[in-house]
Design an enzyme around this catalytic site. Structure first.
Site, PDB file in Angstrom:
ATOM      1  N   SER A  13      85.583  65.094  51.654  1.00  0.00           N
ATOM      2  CA  SER A  13      85.230  66.413  52.173  1.00  0.00           C
ATOM      3  C   SER A  13      86.330  67.431  51.931  1.00  0.00           C
ATOM      4  CB  SER A  13      84.921  66.311  53.670  1.00  0.00           C
ATOM      5  OG  SER A  13      83.842  65.442  53.894  1.00  0.00           O
ATOM      6  N   GLY A  14      87.570  67.059  52.200  1.00  0.00           N
ATOM      7  CA  GLY A  14      88.672  67.990  52.013  1.00  0.00           C
ATOM      8  C   GLY A  14      88.926  68.316  50.562  1.00  0.00           C
ATOM      9  N   CYS A  41      83.631  60.076  55.060  1.00  0.00           N
ATOM     10  CA  CYS A  41      82.765  60.715  56.059  1.00  0.00           C
ATOM     11  C   CYS A  41      81.293  60.551  55.722  1.00  0.00           C
ATOM     12  CB  CYS A  41      83.115  62.198  56.184  1.00  0.00           C
ATOM     13  SG  CYS A  41      82.078  63.071  57.371  1.00  0.00           S
ATOM     14  N   CYS A  46      81.588  59.117  59.346  1.00  0.00           N
ATOM     15  CA  CYS A  46      80.922  60.016  60.304  1.00  0.00           C
ATOM     16  C   CYS A  46      79.404  59.990  60.240  1.00  0.00           C
ATOM     17  CB  CYS A  46      81.376  61.460  60.075  1.00  0.00           C
ATOM     18  SG  CYS A  46      83.114  61.680  59.683  1.00  0.00           S
ATOM     19  N   LYS A  49      77.569  56.435  60.607  1.00  0.00           N
ATOM     20  CA  LYS A  49      77.873  55.950  61.956  1.00  0.00           C
ATOM     21  C   LYS A  49      77.081  56.730  63.000  1.00  0.00           C
ATOM     22  CE  LYS A  49      81.863  56.954  63.553  1.00  0.00           C
ATOM     23  NZ  LYS A  49      83.337  57.016  63.604  1.00  0.00           N
ATOM     24  N   TYR A 175      88.860  54.657  68.385  1.00  0.00           N
ATOM     25  CA  TYR A 175      87.517  55.233  68.451  1.00  0.00           C
ATOM     26  C   TYR A 175      86.521  54.470  67.591  1.00  0.00           C
ATOM     27  CZ  TYR A 175      88.133  57.651  63.955  1.00  0.00           C
ATOM     28  OH  TYR A 175      88.319  57.946  62.622  1.00  0.00           O
ATOM     29  N   ILE A 176      86.955  53.925  66.457  1.00  0.00           N
ATOM     30  CA  ILE A 176      86.017  53.201  65.600  1.00  0.00           C
ATOM     31  C   ILE A 176      85.550  51.930  66.299  1.00  0.00           C
ATOM     32  CG2 ILE A 176      85.757  51.975  63.413  1.00  0.00           C
ATOM     33  CD1 ILE A 176      87.706  53.965  62.172  1.00  0.00           C
ATOM     34  N   GLU A 179      83.247  52.878  69.294  1.00  0.00           N
ATOM     35  CA  GLU A 179      81.947  53.366  68.843  1.00  0.00           C
ATOM     36  C   GLU A 179      81.066  52.226  68.364  1.00  0.00           C
ATOM     37  OE1 GLU A 179      82.932  57.939  67.411  1.00  0.00           O
ATOM     38  OE2 GLU A 179      83.243  56.301  65.993  1.00  0.00           O
ATOM     39  N   ARG A 196      94.421  44.705  72.564  1.00  0.00           N
ATOM     40  CA  ARG A 196      95.701  44.125  72.961  1.00  0.00           C
ATOM     41  C   ARG A 196      96.445  44.923  74.024  1.00  0.00           C
ATOM     42  NH1 ARG A 196      99.989  46.461  69.797  1.00  0.00           N
ATOM     43  NH2 ARG A 196      99.195  47.999  68.308  1.00  0.00           N
ATOM     44  N   ARG A 202      94.087  54.796  73.054  1.00  0.00           N
ATOM     45  CA  ARG A 202      95.468  55.234  73.278  1.00  0.00           C
ATOM     46  C   ARG A 202      95.655  56.651  72.734  1.00  0.00           C
ATOM     47  NH1 ARG A 202     100.324  54.153  70.196  1.00  0.00           N
ATOM     48  NH2 ARG A 202      99.024  52.979  68.736  1.00  0.00           N
ATOM     49  N   ASP A 300      93.419  62.696  55.623  1.00  0.00           N
ATOM     50  CA  ASP A 300      93.926  61.472  56.226  1.00  0.00           C
ATOM     51  C   ASP A 300      95.142  60.905  55.528  1.00  0.00           C
ATOM     52  OD1 ASP A 300      91.674  61.901  57.694  1.00  0.00           O
ATOM     53  OD2 ASP A 300      90.801  59.916  57.386  1.00  0.00           O
ATOM     54  N   THR A 308      87.403  64.952  59.631  1.00  0.00           N
ATOM     55  CA  THR A 308      86.823  65.625  58.470  1.00  0.00           C
ATOM     56  C   THR A 308      86.966  67.151  58.512  1.00  0.00           C
ATOM     57  OG1 THR A 308      85.287  63.823  58.011  1.00  0.00           O
ATOM     58  CG2 THR A 308      84.674  66.009  57.204  1.00  0.00           C
ATOM     59  N   ALA A 338      85.304  64.397  69.362  1.00  0.00           N
ATOM     60  CA  ALA A 338      84.400  63.571  70.162  1.00  0.00           C
ATOM     61  C   ALA A 338      84.486  62.133  69.685  1.00  0.00           C
ATOM     62  CB  ALA A 338      82.962  64.067  70.046  1.00  0.00           C
ATOM     63  N   HIS A 433      71.812  76.491  84.932  1.00  0.00           N
ATOM     64  CA  HIS A 433      71.339  75.474  85.862  1.00  0.00           C
ATOM     65  C   HIS A 433      69.879  75.115  85.586  1.00  0.00           C
ATOM     66  CE1 HIS A 433      71.207  73.274  89.648  1.00  0.00           C
ATOM     67  NE2 HIS A 433      70.042  73.868  89.913  1.00  0.00           N
ATOM     68  N   GLU A 438      77.323  72.817  83.467  1.00  0.00           N
ATOM     69  CA  GLU A 438      77.636  73.852  84.450  1.00  0.00           C
ATOM     70  C   GLU A 438      78.806  73.452  85.336  1.00  0.00           C
ATOM     71  OE1 GLU A 438      74.844  74.326  87.934  1.00  0.00           O
ATOM     72  OE2 GLU A 438      73.660  72.898  86.752  1.00  0.00           O
TER      73      GLU A 438
END
Length: 458
Positions: A13-14, A41, A46, A49, A175-176, A179, A196, A202, A300, A308, A338, A433, A438
């Site tokens: 992507s980059g 990605c 991304c 997944k 995160y991987i 997920e 571990r 972390r 990366d 990404t 996220a 609401h 909210e």
């Protein structure tokens, strides 16, 4: 004379963003890629997944539907059908990358790029010279050197397994790993996750880590902390995973998601005068410059913020600076992100721990509640929200959430944090609401200050 004004090594992507924007500004640009345009990605990260995340949510939706009067038959998940269904979408996205590159006038060179010097890149038997080189080769999974590791797979192989494993052991707490633990549990696998350390994720806010750990366990993931895998062995049709506790866990599949490392092997960095830092990352300054006059690195491979959109922005900044007379530097502060677990985790800005180390006085606002949707279901899932405020300026410096829609909420809250919004401005914002979000504008009372830690020397 150089063959190109700009030569980008890496078609993720980059890299594609940098090359096509440069070409759009009139530069003679090319991108070198030995696989498919779009990189991790689009093909191994991304996008596929997130498609699996969507698939995994249906099992919960079917269960929850009964609380709203729906009667459904026994749902059956077809893993091969899902694997087949995602492929055309990935092909479509790759086609978009290709079309954008082609329409901008950037050249694609197929093969593996290798630096010969600061201006020359070899691709097979070909030699290409460029005034400027951008390295955008991304990252790759890191696998530990333990006995039997060849029996395990990395996240790269997860998307095309021939069948859904009934039992899977996932090693890692990033995160991987988290997920995929939630994905596989939602799809019907019996998931055992080993990590571990004492809490997963972390580097994230401590409260978020605790809440997510609790929610993942409530959702059915057997998350075992302070436990690691020490060896793998084939036992019949199963894989036996021996752990640091002495236990052996049998699985049909073992996924190691224990980190990624910059993809610099065979790149020839030393020929161009670039020396990677520990872990293999290419060191760069605030402008993504490597220190070699004409060479930049993004994404990366620099091991800054491995997301990404960050890589895309870094690539665009280089193109704007060099070819549009519009000097730009990427701003890596307050990048929203996220984690697509079940429930989701979203965060932007500083953690409470970071804030307490940066400001003399801090106010913390947080809430945890059962969402309206689950008042009619049997699901015990909760939502957690947190605001971190610099007391002196009243500025909201961190927003954190665990719950459905956390990623969507953080995209918008990221604007507020980036703009320097104050807690008073949050409070003055009318709530929508009934929504979960909210709560971010109705948390009026900070939590009590933590008790001071007694000095052990006294």
């Amino acid at each position: 004379m150089a063959d190109f004004d700009l030569l980008v090594i890496g078609g993720g992507s980059g890299g594609v963003a940098c090359a096509r924007r440069a070409a759009g500004y009139g530069a003679k640009a090319a991108v070198i890629e030995n696989d498919r345009l779009g990189g991790t990605c689009v093909h191994r990260g991304c996008i596929p997944k997130k498609l699996l995340v969507y698939a995994s949510h249906f099992s919960h939706d079917f269960e929850d539907a009964a609380g709203y009067g729906w009667s459904l038959g026994e749902p059956v998940f077809d893993w091969p059908a899902m694997v087949q269904a995602k492929s055309p979408e990935l092909d479509r996205l790759e086609g978009i990358y290709e079309r954008l590159r082609r329409n901008a006038g950037a050249t694609q060179i197929t093969g593996t790029g290798r630096l010969l010097d600061a201006h020359t890149v070899a691709v097979g038997d070909e030699r290409h010279r460029a005034k400027t080189i951008v390295i955008a080769t991304g990252g790759r999974p890191a696998m530990p050197a333990i006995p039997g590791i060849e029996l395990a797979i990395s996240s790269d192989e997860m998307f095309d397994l021939p069948s859904l494993p009934q039992r899977i052991v996932i090693v890692g707490g990033g995160y991987i790993a988290c997920e995929f633990a939630c994905i596989m549990q939602g799809l019907g696998s019996k998931v055992t996750q080993l990590y571990r350390r004492d809490l997963p994720l972390r580097g994230f806010d401590h409260d978020l880590r605790e809440v997510l750990c609790e929610e993942m366990r409530k959702g059915g993931v057997d998350l075992r902390l302070n436990v690691n895998a020490v060896s793998l062995a084939r036992e019949g049709s199963s894989i036996a995973v021996k752990t640091t506790t002495g236990e052996t866990i049998e699985a049909d599949q073992v996924l190691f998601a224990t980190g990624r490392k910059p993809n610099v092997a065979g790149l020839g960095l030393e020929k161009a005068g670039i020396e990677p830092v520990d872990g293999g990352a290419i060191p760069v300054d605030a402008s993504s410059h490597t220190g070699v006059a004409n060479i930049f690195a993004i994404g990366d491979v620099t091991d800054r913020i491995n997301l990404t959109p960050v890589a895309i922005h870094e690539g665009r900044c280089i193109a704007e600076t060099l070819y549009n007379d519009n000097p730009q530097k990427p701003d890596h502060r307050d990048v929203a992100t996220a984690v697509f677990t079940t429930p989701e985790l979203g965060t932007v800005g500083l953690t409470e721990e970071e804030t307490r180390g940066a400001f003399p006085a801090v106010d913390i606002y947080k809430t945890r509640f059962r969402p309206l949707k689950h008042t009619l279901t049997a699901r015990e899932e909760t939502i957690f929200m947190k605001l971190v405020v610099d007391r002196a300026t009243d500025r909201v410096v961190g927003c954190h959430m665990v719950g459905y829609g956390a990623g969507e909420a953080m995209q918008l809250l990221g604007i507020a944090v980036k703009a320097g919004a104050t807690k008073a401005q949050f409070d003055a914002t009318m709530a929508v609401h009934p929504t979960a979000a909210e709560e971010f504008v109705t948390m009026y009372e900070p939590v009590p200050e933590p008790e001071p830690v007694a000095d052990a020397a006294q």
